[in-house]
Design a protein around this motif. Structure first.
Motif: not given
Length: 294
Positions: A159-174, A177-187
């Motif tokens: 599962l870590r490998s799968f999540i690591s495959g998500i483009d990091n720019s998506i998390f940076e953009a979030a 916009d003010g997203a915290n770590e829990f919002q990055l995970l669940f949303r």
């Protein structure tokens, strides 16, 4: 539309034939199990197993289900452990996998190594039993059937490998916009990692449903027996009774031994097989985790 060439048609025909043969080979064992479970015991002893039932009888199912509340209690225990255990394991595994996938966290690599290390080495059965029973107090309780299997190292790394495959720019953009770590995970992470989550969820559900070892090691009260352990006890008692030289073997001779084994198999695999169609569309994609990059 492009017309298929002769070679393409031949390849397609061979592919269809192969898949049909594969399906037949996969179905035959299930047909044999179901057939044996409703076939008369004397016929099985005389002629062996067959994919089609002969001299149909429901004696094996009557014997197993005749335990009444015992089987129902075991079903309730296993269903509760599977549902609660799978949800709890998915929650903990997902949060830990997300944390280990964050490249900016300095401890991600060392902790990932420790997780991988547990797949190669362990302390053994005796230390595990002492810690589980004496220090954690997991004995004769439903938690004893859940907590030890909370995190599977293989599932976590996948599962870590799968999540690591998500483009990091998506998390940076979030984050901008003010997203915290829990919002990055669940949303963000969880919706994008849905195929991986479905695959790992199925792995955990099968593991909890099929487990009998924790019940054997940590459960003494029969009303807390999971289904697989109760079935194991029933089949073991039948095998002992039919193979012993005591007078009890005379009464045991009327027990459909092979039919009971197959009937218990049908009763135990049925619910978990019904779960697969709901996750099938995610399962194939989830198994290809890490196979394609880019």
């Amino acid at each position: 539309m492009k017309t298929k060439s002769a070679s393409d048609k031949i390849i397609s025909a061979f592919a269809y034939i192969y898949m049909i043969l594969f399906v037949i080979v996969a179905i035959i064992p299930f047909m044999t199990i179901i057939s044996t479970s409703i076939t008369d015991e004397q016929y099985i002893r005389a002629n062996g197993f067959d994919i089609f039932p002969h001299e149909v009888t429901w004696a094996a199912y009557k014997y197993v289900l005749g335990r009444g509340s015992t089987i129902l209690d075991a079903y309730q225990v296993t269903t509760f452990v599977t549902v609660v255990g799978t949800l709890f394991s998915m929650l903990i595994t997902t949060m830990m996998a997300f944390a280990l996938s964050r490249k900016e966290w300095k401890m991600a690599v060392p902790i990932s190594f420790l997780v991988y290390f547990t797949m190669l080495f362990n302390g053994g059965l005796v230390p595990w039993y002492i810690i589980t029973t004496k220090y954690l107090g997991l004995h004769d309780s439903l938690l004893a059937l859940i907590i030890p299997y909370t995190i599977n190292a293989f599932n976590l790394l996948v599962l870590r490998s799968f999540i690591s495959g998500i483009d990091n720019s998506i998390f940076e953009a979030a984050k901008i916009d003010g997203a915290n770590e829990f919002q990055l995970l669940f949303r963000i992470a969880l919706p994008l990692a849905l195929p991986g989550l479905a695959t790992i969820c199925l792995f955990y559900a099968i593991s909890y449903w099929n487990d009998w070892w924790l019940g054997l090691m940590l459960i003494n009260e029969r009303e807390l027996y999971p289904l697989q352990l109760l079935i194991r006890a029933i089949t073991s008692n039948i095998s002992y009774a039919t193979s012993s030289g005591s007078n009890s073997s005379i009464a045991a001779a009327s027990i459909p031994e092979e039919g009971v084994k197959m009937a218990t198999t049908v009763l135990t695999i049925g619910p978990i097989i019904l779960l697969y169609p709901f996750l099938q569309r995610y399962f194939v994609k989830g198994l290809t985790i890490g196979s394609v990059k880019g």
